[in-house]
Design an enzyme around this catalytic site. Structure first.
Site, PDB file in Angstrom:
ATOM      1  N   GLU A  58       0.833  -1.300   0.262  1.00 51.54           N
ATOM      2  CA  GLU A  58      -0.210   0.614  -0.380  1.00 51.54           C
ATOM      3  C   GLU A  58       1.080   0.922  -0.059  1.00 51.54           C
ATOM      4  O   GLU A  58       0.331   2.369   0.611  1.00 51.54           O
ATOM      5  CB  GLU A  58      -0.967   0.022   1.423  1.00 51.54           C
ATOM      6  CG  GLU A  58      -2.230  -0.956   0.843  1.00 51.54           C
ATOM      7  CD  GLU A  58      -3.433  -1.151   1.525  1.00 51.54           C
ATOM      8  OE1 GLU A  58      -4.159  -0.095   2.095  1.00 51.54           O
ATOM      9  OE2 GLU A  58      -4.189  -1.840   1.352  1.00 51.54           O
TER      10      GLU A  58
HETATM   11  N1  CAA Z   1      -6.184  11.441  -4.488  1.00 48.80           N
HETATM   12  C1  CAA Z   1      -6.780  12.057  -5.357  1.00 48.80           C
HETATM   13  N2  CAA Z   1      -5.853  11.941  -6.700  1.00 48.80           N
HETATM   14  C2  CAA Z   1      -4.118  11.489  -6.145  1.00 48.80           C
HETATM   15  C3  CAA Z   1      -3.675  11.003  -5.443  1.00 48.80           C
HETATM   16  C4  CAA Z   1      -5.004  11.285  -3.997  1.00 48.80           C
HETATM   17  N3  CAA Z   1      -4.503  10.639  -2.828  1.00 48.80           N
HETATM   18  N4  CAA Z   1      -2.166  11.331  -5.240  1.00 48.80           N
HETATM   19  C5  CAA Z   1      -2.078  11.642  -6.924  1.00 48.80           C
HETATM   20  N5  CAA Z   1      -3.007  12.169  -7.189  1.00 48.80           N
HETATM   21  C6  CAA Z   1      -3.515  11.980  -8.839  1.00 48.80           C
HETATM   22  C7  CAA Z   1      -2.243  13.583  -8.938  1.00 48.80           C
HETATM   23  O1  CAA Z   1      -3.843  14.491  -8.776  1.00 48.80           O
HETATM   24  C8  CAA Z   1      -2.117  13.524  -9.987  1.00 48.80           C
HETATM   25  O2  CAA Z   1      -3.834  13.838 -10.948  1.00 48.80           O
HETATM   26  P1  CAA Z   1      -3.345  15.052 -12.170  1.00 48.80           P
HETATM   27  O3  CAA Z   1      -2.061  14.679 -12.862  1.00 48.80           O
HETATM   28  O4  CAA Z   1      -4.958  14.959 -12.484  1.00 48.80           O
HETATM   29  O5  CAA Z   1      -3.460  16.329 -10.952  1.00 48.80           O
HETATM   30  C9  CAA Z   1      -2.255  11.451 -10.875  1.00 48.80           C
HETATM   31  O6  CAA Z   1      -2.775  11.327  -9.714  1.00 48.80           O
HETATM   32  C10 CAA Z   1      -0.827  11.678 -10.793  1.00 48.80           C
HETATM   33  O7  CAA Z   1       0.035  11.746  -9.586  1.00 48.80           O
HETATM   34  P2  CAA Z   1       1.483  12.399  -9.493  1.00 48.80           P
HETATM   35  O8  CAA Z   1       1.338  13.221 -10.829  1.00 48.80           O
HETATM   36  O9  CAA Z   1       1.726  12.548  -8.356  1.00 48.80           O
HETATM   37  O10 CAA Z   1       1.534  11.332 -10.744  1.00 48.80           O
HETATM   38  P3  CAA Z   1       3.611  10.453  -9.620  1.00 48.80           P
HETATM   39  O11 CAA Z   1       3.627   9.452 -10.548  1.00 48.80           O
HETATM   40  O12 CAA Z   1       4.710  11.292 -10.112  1.00 48.80           O
HETATM   41  O13 CAA Z   1       2.985   9.689  -8.048  1.00 48.80           O
HETATM   42  C11 CAA Z   1       2.232   8.002  -7.100  1.00 48.80           C
HETATM   43  C12 CAA Z   1       1.630   8.517  -8.456  1.00 48.80           C
HETATM   44  C13 CAA Z   1       2.092   8.820  -5.530  1.00 48.80           C
HETATM   45  C14 CAA Z   1       3.830   7.314  -7.051  1.00 48.80           C
HETATM   46  C15 CAA Z   1       1.473   6.583  -7.191  1.00 48.80           C
HETATM   47  O14 CAA Z   1       1.838   6.462  -8.023  1.00 48.80           O
HETATM   48  C16 CAA Z   1       1.641   5.687  -6.076  1.00 48.80           C
HETATM   49  O15 CAA Z   1       0.919   6.188  -4.705  1.00 48.80           O
HETATM   50  N6  CAA Z   1       2.314   4.915  -5.869  1.00 48.80           N
HETATM   51  C17 CAA Z   1       1.931   3.507  -4.886  1.00 48.80           C
HETATM   52  C18 CAA Z   1       1.000   2.766  -5.419  1.00 48.80           C
HETATM   53  C19 CAA Z   1       1.163   2.143  -4.349  1.00 48.80           C
HETATM   54  O16 CAA Z   1       0.282   2.705  -3.296  1.00 48.80           O
HETATM   55  N7  CAA Z   1       0.412   0.400  -4.336  1.00 48.80           N
HETATM   56  C20 CAA Z   1      -0.042  -0.048  -3.811  1.00 48.80           C
HETATM   57  C21 CAA Z   1      -1.004  -1.807  -4.371  1.00 48.80           C
HETATM   58  S1  CAA Z   1      -2.417  -2.000  -3.509  1.00 48.80           S
HETATM   59  C22 CAA Z   1      -2.068  -2.909  -2.014  1.00 48.80           C
HETATM   60  O17 CAA Z   1       0.081  -2.792  -2.146  1.00 48.80           O
HETATM   61  C23 CAA Z   1      -2.467  -3.523  -1.495  1.00 48.80           C
HETATM   62  C24 CAA Z   1      -2.431  -5.045  -0.525  1.00 48.80           C
HETATM   63  O18 CAA Z   1      -2.083  -6.086  -1.268  1.00 48.80           O
HETATM   64  C25 CAA Z   1      -1.969  -5.017   0.813  1.00 48.80           C
END
Ligand code: CAA
Length: 380
Positions: free
Chosen positions: A363
């Site tokens: 996550e």
């Molecule tokens: N709420 C709404 N929108 C959001 C947001 C949030 N919390 N966080 C980011 N966004 C939006 C951004 O606003 C952006 O949209 P716009 O272009 O329209 O503004 C879009 O998402 C992309 O965001 P970024 O431009 O910031 O993209 P990035 O690539 O630089 O960063 C990231 C994105 C934060 C790294 C994201 O990819 C991320 O959270 N990665 C981690 C993924 C993760 O947590 N995976 C877990 C898998 S599930 C799991 O683990 C379950 C399990 O088994 C227990």
């Protein structure tokens, strides 16, 4: 400021504590060893209403607040983090997202059985080349008029084989980048959908983690969640709440390891007195107690912010980052306090130490939490 729990929250905490001790503890070592899914235990958790804790009763849930969910996660994770991750994914990543963003038909058809625990859900975002970099989805969904055709592979999926309902993120228009991603509800028996091999893991061994393969899977258009292109926002918003659940899991692992070490320090004697009487051990316990309590405040605050309808993206990332670091550190300290016994499975602390590691990874890794936090504070 009010630091006390309501009567209902105290009851939930006690019910989770009793459940963990009576239903999980007797089988936890065997399930860890054999990587055996806690099927009967999850059925009992469903009877307690813990698989859809925050879902409104009209959709089969318990209608509780996020803090109650956190309290239950903490108590269950003290004993068995494998069971708590199954519960967390169903509650935070599947039920919450469906209730918040699903339409009425989707809630009737899919949310009700998930919230009541009759079915289990899975959240399918990660791919072989899209873990932390979640916008780089390679799974595709091609619009065919009344349905989409899904192709691709998902990795490290919790509840991979035990789930019946899968929330799957896929790219529908690569030119639009993350704005072309959609989330689909996929049923297990869909032709072309295969559950791949089970991962043999370091920790949370009795939860089932699988690769999933989608080969020309036909998904009806009505199974898309939200408007076209909403899928990545759906994933991010859902993960913000999920991180509170994993923070609570990490807190529980830390607290569970600490409680075992504290008891052991009172009983085990060395150099003529209980080892807790030596400062080397007593000061470790003092540090553990303090850091765990500090982690608890961040986790509860994130839950409180969510319950107040405030933005909790920052607080959930901070709660998870901190609680998972504390869980890793405290569980290593607990093994040290147990000495040679700490290295032996029947004393439980080595399992808690193994389980702690994943809380720094799934996550959103600790590095991703720092990315989210640093972006938020630099924007302020
Ligand atoms: N709420 C709404 N929108 C959001 C947001 C949030 N919390 N966080 C980011 N966004 C939006 C951004 O606003 C952006 O949209 P716009 O272009 O329209 O503004 C879009 O998402 C992309 O965001 P970024 O431009 O910031 O993209 P990035 O690539 O630089 O960063 C990231 C994105 C934060 C790294 C994201 O990819 C991320 O959270 N990665 C981690 C993924 C993760 O947590 N995976 C877990 C898998 S599930 C799991 O683990 C379950 C399990 O088994 C227990």
């Amino acid at each position: 400021m009010n630091f006390s729990l309501s009567e209902e929250q105290k009851l939930i905490k006690q019910a989770a504590k009793d459940f963990a001790k009576q239903q999980l503890l007797p089988t936890v070592l065997e399930r860890d060893e054999l990587q055996k899914f806690p099927k009967e235990e999850i059925e009992k958790l469903s009877e307690l209403g813990f698989m859809g804790m925050m879902v409104a009763p009209e959709y089969g849930g318990s209608g509780l607040d996020t803090l109650s969910y956190v309290l239950a996660m903490e108590e269950i994770s003290k004993i068995d983090a494998s069971t708590s991750v199954i519960m967390s994914v169903n509650n935070s990543l599947v039920c919450w997202g469906l209730e918040k963003f699903g339409n009425q038909d989707q809630k009737e058809k899919y949310l009700k059985p998930l919230a009541s625990g009759k079915k289990i859900g899975a959240f399918c975002l990660s791919e072989p080349e899209a873990g932390s970099d979640a916008t780089s989805q390679k799974t595709t969904a091609v619009d065919q008029g009344d349905h989409y055709l899904l192709n691709g592979t998902k990795n490290w999926i919790t509840n991979g084989s035990s789930a019946s309902t899968y929330l799957v993120m896929a790219q529908t228009d690569a030119e639009k980048g993350h704005k072309g991603i959609n989330t689909f509800i996929v049923e297990k028996d869909s032709p072309g959908f295969t559950v791949g091999p089970k991962e043999n893991k370091l920790g949370i061994r009795s939860s089932d983690t699988h690769t999933l393969i989608f080969d020309q899977v036909k998904v009806p258009k009505e199974n898309r969640i939200g408007a076209d292109g909403f899928g990545f926002t759906f994933a991010m918003k859902t993960l913000s709440g999920g991180r509170i659940g994993i923070a609570a899991q990490a807190l529980g692992i830390a607290a569970g390891a600490y409680e075992l070490a504290l008891d052991y320090a009172k009983q085990r004697e060395a150099f003529g007195k209980p080892i807790g009487g030596h400062q080397a051990v007593a000061f470790k316990l003092a540090q553990m107690h303090t850091k765990i309590e500090a982690a608890r405040q961040l986790v509860y605050k994130a839950a409180w912010e969510k319950d107040q309808g405030l933005n909790y993206d920052l607080s959930s990332a901070m709660a998870k980052l901190n609680a998972s670091e504390v869980a890793m550190w405290a569980s290593v300290e607990a093994v040290q306090i147990f000495g040679g016994n700490g290295f032996v499975k029947e004393y439980h602390v080595e399992r808690l130490m193994r389980d702690a590691k994943i809380t720094q990874i799934y996550e959103g890794t600790s590095e991703i939490q720092q990315l989210v936090i640093s972006r938020a504070i630099l924007q302020e």
